[in-house]
Design an enzyme around this catalytic site. Structure first.
Site, PDB file in Angstrom:
ATOM      1  N   SER A  94      10.733  41.430 -18.753  1.00  0.00           N
ATOM      2  CA  SER A  94       9.525  41.243 -18.204  1.00  0.00           C
ATOM      3  C   SER A  94       9.309  39.659 -18.156  1.00  0.00           C
ATOM      4  CB  SER A  94       8.462  41.885 -18.771  1.00  0.00           C
ATOM      5  OG  SER A  94       7.317  41.723 -17.871  1.00  0.00           O
ATOM      6  N   ASP A 213       9.056  52.200 -13.104  1.00  0.00           N
ATOM      7  CA  ASP A 213       8.636  50.928 -13.446  1.00  0.00           C
ATOM      8  C   ASP A 213       7.446  50.578 -12.409  1.00  0.00           C
ATOM      9  OD1 ASP A 213       7.744  48.193 -13.887  1.00  0.00           O
ATOM     10  OD2 ASP A 213       9.774  47.845 -14.986  1.00  0.00           O
ATOM     11  N   HIS A 241       7.973  50.244 -17.887  1.00  0.00           N
ATOM     12  CA  HIS A 241       8.134  48.775 -17.648  1.00  0.00           C
ATOM     13  C   HIS A 241       8.619  48.387 -18.959  1.00  0.00           C
ATOM     14  CE1 HIS A 241       7.590  44.766 -16.306  1.00  0.00           C
ATOM     15  NE2 HIS A 241       7.019  44.230 -17.245  1.00  0.00           N
TER      16      HIS A 241
END
Length: 264
Positions: A94, A213, A241
């Protein structure tokens, strides 16, 4: 946990190939516990795993720089210097992936391999930019990150089968300082499209994404692989995620595949 001259708080394990793992927003390096435990292998020599708290999170101070992922990428170069590492496999999840791509642009000669997990190489659209500024302004005005918990950020990061991780993720979010949350949101908002940077990478690349995700969906992972056709894509079924937390064994297997390609 050790404190290096670069002022980054770092968790480290193993003695093998250097592997630096960069955490998600607004978490900290404790999210990599399964990688710190598993990736060095039984003898410890498969990988030397370093998991820093990025500036402002965990045990690392925010500092006085203006919000910029370039500053965070330069922190990682200083970490390598302090650890006596010339080149490393760099992995980010991320926000950590955004930092990894900034590092690839600023310090390409120090990359031995690149892992991009649950991230994207495109810039934020206008709606996302506005939302980042809304959050940044709100947490500063209230001097609290309660907004992130009230808006169920943790639940939004996790896949449908990962409810058992909810308390752990919420605790990490709650521990994030408001000023660091605002700084990171504005740093992420300021980032540019890095698809051309990714296309120019000349070391082994792995892209990992959760099939569930909702924040950086499979389509973004596929876009990165189109930009860098030599990249290997791993889609983890049922995972959201935070793939390193949700499916640590499958995630670690993908990382080991990358390490094997680097060792070539």
């Amino acid at each position: 946990m050790t404190q290096l001259p670069s002022a980054l708080s770092v968790r480290e394990s193993g003695t093998g190939m250097p592997l630096v793992l960069l955490h998600a927003f607004p978490l900290n390096a404790s999210m990599w516990s399964a990688q710190l435990d598993g990736l060095p292998g039984l003898t410890g020599d498969e990988a030397r795993v370093l998991a820093p708290d990025l500036r402002g999170f965990g045990g690392t101070e925010l500092g006085a720089d203006e919000p910029s992922l370039d500053a965070v990428a330069d922190d990682i170069a200083l970490l390598l210097d302090a650890a006596g590492i010339d080149r490393a496999v760099l992995g980010g999840l991320s926000m950590g992936g955004y930092v990894a791509l900034a590092f690839a642009r600023r310090h390409p000669q120090r990359l031995a391999g690149l892992l991009l997990a649950n991230t994207k190489a495109t810039a934020d659209p206008e709606q996302a930019l506005a939302n980042r500024e809304r959050i940044a302004a709100a947490v500063l005005a209230r001097d609290s990150v309660r907004l992130l918990l009230d808006e169920r950020m943790a639940a939004g990061q996790l896949g449908p089968d990962s409810g058992h991780l909810l308390d752990r993720v919420q605790d990490m979010i709650a521990a994030a300082p408001p000023a660091s949350v605002a700084w990171a949101q504005r740093a992420m908002a300021a980032r540019q499209d890095t698809l051309e940077v990714l296309a120019g990478v000349r070391v082994p690349v792995a892209v990992v994404v959760g099939a569930e995700d909702a924040l950086t969906p499979v389509q973004e992972a596929e876009r990165m692989v189109r930009a860098q056709p030599a990249a290997e894509l791993t889609v983890l079924p049922g995972v959201g995620h935070l793939s390193a937390l949700e499916a640590p064994e499958a995630f670690n297997a993908a990382v080991r595949g990358l390490l094997a390609r680097v060792a070539g």
